[in-house]
Design a protein around this motif. Sequence first.
Motif, PDB file in Angstrom:
ATOM      1  N   VAL A 169      -3.024 -11.200   9.560  1.00  0.00           N
ATOM      2  CA  VAL A 169      -4.136 -11.246   8.602  1.00  0.00           C
ATOM      3  C   VAL A 169      -3.984 -10.088   7.619  1.00  0.00           C
ATOM      4  CG1 VAL A 169      -5.719 -12.357  10.233  1.00  0.00           C
ATOM      5  CG2 VAL A 169      -5.605  -9.852  10.123  1.00  0.00           C
ATOM      6  N   ASN A 170      -4.738 -10.179   6.539  1.00  0.00           N
ATOM      7  CA  ASN A 170      -4.737  -9.097   5.558  1.00  0.00           C
ATOM      8  C   ASN A 170      -5.450  -7.898   6.170  1.00  0.00           C
ATOM      9  OD1 ASN A 170      -5.080  -7.314   3.508  1.00  0.00           O
ATOM     10  ND2 ASN A 170      -5.912  -8.815   2.030  1.00  0.00           N
ATOM     11  N   GLU A 171      -4.690  -6.968   6.713  1.00  0.00           N
ATOM     12  CA  GLU A 171      -5.273  -5.859   7.464  1.00  0.00           C
ATOM     13  C   GLU A 171      -5.894  -4.799   6.564  1.00  0.00           C
ATOM     14  OE1 GLU A 171      -1.864  -4.813   9.766  1.00  0.00           O
ATOM     15  OE2 GLU A 171      -2.239  -6.356  11.274  1.00  0.00           O
ATOM     16  N   SER A 172      -5.742  -4.952   5.280  1.00  0.00           N
ATOM     17  CA  SER A 172      -6.362  -3.984   4.374  1.00  0.00           C
ATOM     18  C   SER A 172      -7.744  -4.442   3.908  1.00  0.00           C
ATOM     19  CB  SER A 172      -5.463  -3.755   3.158  1.00  0.00           C
ATOM     20  OG  SER A 172      -5.400  -4.940   2.392  1.00  0.00           O
ATOM     21  N   THR A 252      -8.593 -12.538   6.586  1.00  0.00           N
ATOM     22  CA  THR A 252      -7.876 -13.526   5.779  1.00  0.00           C
ATOM     23  C   THR A 252      -6.462 -13.691   6.316  1.00  0.00           C
ATOM     24  OG1 THR A 252      -9.113 -12.727   3.880  1.00  0.00           O
ATOM     25  CG2 THR A 252      -7.218 -14.161   3.428  1.00  0.00           C
ATOM     26  N   LEU A 253      -6.102 -14.925   6.622  1.00  0.00           N
ATOM     27  CA  LEU A 253      -4.776 -15.193   7.174  1.00  0.00           C
ATOM     28  C   LEU A 253      -3.681 -14.895   6.163  1.00  0.00           C
ATOM     29  CD1 LEU A 253      -5.346 -18.587   9.010  1.00  0.00           C
ATOM     30  CD2 LEU A 253      -5.339 -16.267   9.956  1.00  0.00           C
ATOM     31  N   THR A 254      -2.586 -14.363   6.666  1.00  0.00           N
ATOM     32  CA  THR A 254      -1.385 -14.310   5.823  1.00  0.00           C
ATOM     33  C   THR A 254      -0.773 -15.707   5.803  1.00  0.00           C
ATOM     34  OG1 THR A 254      -0.083 -13.688   7.751  1.00  0.00           O
ATOM     35  CG2 THR A 254      -0.945 -11.897   6.418  1.00  0.00           C
ATOM     36  N   PRO A 255      -0.006 -15.997   4.772  1.00  0.00           N
ATOM     37  CA  PRO A 255       0.552 -17.361   4.660  1.00  0.00           C
ATOM     38  C   PRO A 255       1.319 -17.776   5.915  1.00  0.00           C
ATOM     39  CG  PRO A 255       0.880 -16.150   2.617  1.00  0.00           C
ATOM     40  CD  PRO A 255       0.316 -15.168   3.596  1.00  0.00           C
ATOM     41  N   GLU A 256       2.092 -16.855   6.486  1.00  0.00           N
ATOM     42  CA  GLU A 256       2.922 -17.249   7.632  1.00  0.00           C
ATOM     43  C   GLU A 256       2.109 -17.458   8.911  1.00  0.00           C
ATOM     44  OE1 GLU A 256       3.855 -12.909   6.560  1.00  0.00           O
ATOM     45  OE2 GLU A 256       3.312 -14.777   5.560  1.00  0.00           O
ATOM     46  N   ALA A 257       0.833 -17.064   8.882  1.00  0.00           N
ATOM     47  CA  ALA A 257       0.022 -17.209  10.097  1.00  0.00           C
ATOM     48  C   ALA A 257      -0.755 -18.508  10.131  1.00  0.00           C
ATOM     49  CB  ALA A 257      -0.938 -16.022  10.207  1.00  0.00           C
TER      50      ALA A 257
END
Lengths: 349, 349, 349, 349
Positions: A169-172, A252-257
Amino acid sequence: MIKVGIVGGSGYTGVELLRILSAHPEVRLTTITARGDNGTKVADMFPSLRGIVDLAFVAPEESNLKDCDVVFFATPHGVAMSHAKELLDAGVKIIDLAADFRLKDTAEFEKWYGMPHACPDILSEAVYGLVEVNREAIKKARVVGLAGCYPTSVQLGFAPLLTQGKALVNESALIADCKSGVSGAGRRAAVGTLFPESSDNFHAYGVKGHRHLPEIVQGLKALTGNTRDIGLTFVPHLTPMIRGIHSTLYATLTPEARDIDFQALYENHYRNDPFVDVMPAGSHPETRSVRASNYLRIAVHRPGNSDTLVILVVEDNLVKGAAGQGVQSMNLMFGLDETTGLKQVPVLP
Amino acid sequence: MIKVGIVGGSGYTGVELLRILSAHPEVRLTTITARGDNGTKVADMFPSLRGIVDLAFVAPEESNLKDCDVVFFATPHGVAMSHAKELLDAGVKIIDLAADFRLKDTAEFEKWYGMPHACPDILSEAVYGLVEVNREAIKKARVVGLAGCYPTSVQLGFAPLLTQGKALVNESALIADCKSGVSGAGRRAAVGTLFPESSDNFHAYGVKGHRHLPEIVQGLKALTGNTRDIGLTFVPHLTPMIRGIHSTLYATLTPEARDIDFQALYENHYRNDPFVDVMPAGSHPETRSVRASNYLRIAVHRPGNSDTLVILVVEDNLVKGAAGQGVQSMNLMFGLDETTGLKQVPVLP
Amino acid sequence: MIKVGIVGGSGYTGVELLRILSAHPEVRLTTITARGDNGTKVADMFPSLRGIVDLAFVAPEESNLKDCDVVFFATPHGVAMSHAKELLDAGVKIIDLAADFRLKDTAEFEKWYGMPHACPDILSEAVYGLVEVNREAIKKARVVGLAGCYPTSVQLGFAPLLTQGKALVNESALIADCKSGVSGAGRRAAVGTLFPESSDNFHAYGVKGHRHLPEIVQGLKALTGNTRDIGLTFVPHLTPMIRGIHSTLYATLTPEARDIDFQALYENHYRNDPFVDVMPAGSHPETRSVRASNYLRIAVHRPGNSDTLVILVVEDNLVKGAAGQGVQSMNLMFGLDETTGLKQVPVLP
Amino acid sequence: MIKVGIVGGSGYTGVELLRILSAHPEVRLTTITARGDNGTKVADMFPSLRGIVDLAFVAPEESNLKDCDVVFFATPHGVAMSHAKELLDAGVKIIDLAADFRLKDTAEFEKWYGMPHACPDILSEAVYGLVEVNREAIKKARVVGLAGCYPTSVQLGFAPLLTQGKALVNESALIADCKSGVSGAGRRAAVGTLFPESSDNFHAYGVKGHRHLPEIVQGLKALTGNTRDIGLTFVPHLTPMIRGIHSTLYATLTPEARDIDFQALYENHYRNDPFVDVMPAGSHPETRSVRASNYLRIAVHRPGNSDTLVILVVEDNLVKGAAGQGVQSMNLMFGLDETTGLKQVPVLP
């Protein structure tokens, strides 16, 4: 039998420790202190303990505590660290329910708590008391700085996402929208938490900055193996209930997740944790489902199959968020099964 | 291990039985029924029991119950009496939490419950389930008709006054001003007990006549050895809390009773009852001091040294007023110590 | 326009006065004081008043108050009497919501409030502010000592019985079992009224003796024309709701009163009182039916046609029990219709 | 005087309409219906209205409604649309508090409400009843489909961001974490909203999909002039209070928006809206600050100066979220000042 002392037995986490420890099969309560209440019988202050706890409060002097095997500090910030050295020298283990041993960075501690740290050396050996993350270290610890109530729910809610080697996920830009019962504010005279102020009312607080924010960020970062930075928006709210925290987490999911089965990920992550319950897909955990118990329940949602993951977490702030987690840690520190004395069934309704 | 069945496991007294019995060291829960919920897992309806109760609800047919040693009926009035004969014939003991076996006079039963009694013969052998009054009889009983929630608090509050051979108070003009939490109304869809109706609100109900009135009068009269008549004004009130009953009792002293030490009288009367706590003189017991526990606390006042005695009684309506009293009775019926499995510490805050 | 000052505007009765008076068509709020909050805008302390009250708190000095036509004291006991002389000399009328001008006997005042009375002469001219009893005297008063919250409900509940020339009930053994919302304890930091202490909890207090007892007894005796003595058992209880008082009153009929139609007696007694509502026979008034309004509702019961009369009374403790009654009195003191500015519809749910 | 009818006067929005309209200076209530309660006096069902509303419920037949100037539908979905044509033909205006005239896309309506739309032509002329967005259209409307309770708070919270011509935030990933009091669930018998289920408890619901989601998305898109798409994660939660909605909104700033003064943006946007209060920077609005009033308060935060904007919005779900917004719309439809009869001061505490 483990000889246990409690410093600060007149607050909510103190009386909750008394409730749990008085029924713990391997514990003998030997000393309970409460500033200003020396000599008062515990059961006179808390009639719920009549016939159950027969001790009186004594002064919080070390001489009263040195015979204990372990001392719990259910006190305001700053108390545990002032007693730590003498107790450790006497061979007494320490479990602090306040913040003295949570933040590893003493500058951060001073910034958020407004006092210098009294014993940075002890701080550096202290173990952060979040069992599901630090179980092995806790077993060997002499000093445990228990995780705060909000931080417990937020870290355990995000943990399966952050511990996967690469970012899922978007960790920021994590968000933790948390709702706490009023007992989280403690048992001290204050206008803001009077019944007529808190009942039939709801509001956020500390949006600008809350002491639990640096603790959570430190913990989330640790979950990544301190390899990645964390950005967190943390908004706590006061809710008209006595006990309970409900954390609604957004990531928010990263694309690869996008193709990951998050239900399976969570279930697998917590398969060996007796107090963490990953509920079936589609669940909406209720705070009362853990009331007066050490359980924490989680549900994972991905509404509309979008890229926003929603994680719902409930705990009892006074148990898994404080006293129960302390006893769970104590069990580990003394070689007991971590569930010993902690199998209270949640009280519903 | 005692094999226990519960008929009506989806109501508040049912789930409270599950909470207590699932942790009872001498009990094995074998059968749980709930009308209309056959096949549903108990823990799906009550997630508080996830990992604790692994049963599913079955149909309330006798074939499902005959292997039990004892069956609790946590059902509406009329259910227990329709199953009683078959179960007794199969050697199963019965503990009814409803009213089927409370009123000894079948005409009274019919008047207040609107149905004829199905088994007057069984009614006549049934024992009234108020342990502190009927302990010896309960030990030998096959059928126990548990005391109601209000009746428990009112009878135990007046008992020391009425059992003294001669009248200490004007027994024709007793007053019971009782306040109950909303769980007393049961877990069934109703407008009057919705949160927005019951919260931040307080009112009396049933002033004209409440089903517990004849039960209390029967019980109070029995306390006099059925030698004297009782006149009682009973006013129940609905209070915005989940659990708890507070009964405020008023009685007028007879002239010859003016010199009695009522504090001593009460303490002496209950000196051997593990769940009844006579508090120190001047106390104001709180309902939360017994929350989620089987204790009942009493305080005796005589304001201004007048002739009006005021007795304050608190209990948890779902425990001492229902499920806990049932387990306490079961313990006696099976030769166990009456406190077995009932030592839960009250939950405060 | 009546120029109105409020001393003590930061408590619950103060902010309730602000709510009512800010919408009163004949009033101009000119001065509001609150100890320690000089300079703070009222709407900053109470955002509910943003855009409605534009004043800031000033110091409670007489110079700030002498231009008012009337000053309300929503302060602790002892404040109003220390300002009374100077204000009266300046032509300012006084309405005290505390106890300074309630008890006519200064020895009683000193006994219950722990301080000598500062101005017995003004006390002797002060009128007791219970409109339905003292309407004509209030019209002419310079100083009104408003009836307390409990006393309002108890006196209006018993009044029709006590004003009949001869005793209809045993006036030496009256009982008032009263339940109050937590706002009655005021807006000051205290442990006992914190949300986690008061919520989901119920208890009596002050059974030994409460400051409202002598006030009620004085008032009830006055209702008999001071011709007969009163014996009263008064038991107040704290109830987990914000607003509302429910008084359950008990009285024993005298033999000659057994044939009276009490419903008619009550309806007739209050037929000209716009804020007192005698409900139909059999009613159970709810506190929420008067929430945030100046109404007081009464129901009369005689359960089982016995000799015990049960009177149920509900009021909003902050309105009819305090601020509303104050405005009702002010209306009379300034020649207005007593309902002016007081027609708020009760808020339900 | 405007002749007003109410269909569905026995629910919470119905009784709230009665509270407001009974005190409205330009309204005469002529007809109130409630299914199954024909002939019952309104004040017998709601004693809070004794002496205030003198009508009895009649059957919801059009003949009873055609003499009205406007009819409010405080009914379940599907009722208003079945009466709309006949009433419009009779010259009666319609304000629907349910969802019949909210969703412009009949396929969406059918999907979420499980029934075909009865009158698509009327739907197409209906105006969405969110005054601060649609004021001019409402003035000319014959049919208003009032905004839902959650949608009102979410749309007004995001509106200043979305109406700026270009996107200031990532409009494809908005988050609305909303908390509602239990009255939002309506006044109908249900287990889930019983006091013992909802009190001292907190949980999310409808995370998978809630009927208000398409309404909010439609509204947010309209705020962009239907020029940009909206992605919204909407998580509603049930909160143990009677009234009130607190929406915590999250949006991620676009790079070019980082220098905007959002406090000024919001204040400017709502400078002419009498019921929308943008609070000072740093505020945490409380739901009780608008209790029983038509105000809605907003605070804008940007914690840690990050790119996540946090907007806090409070309203009373039964007033600005339902009945009050309806009266505000009615005022506009009949040429009155929109604040007429809506100046009730919020009730605190």
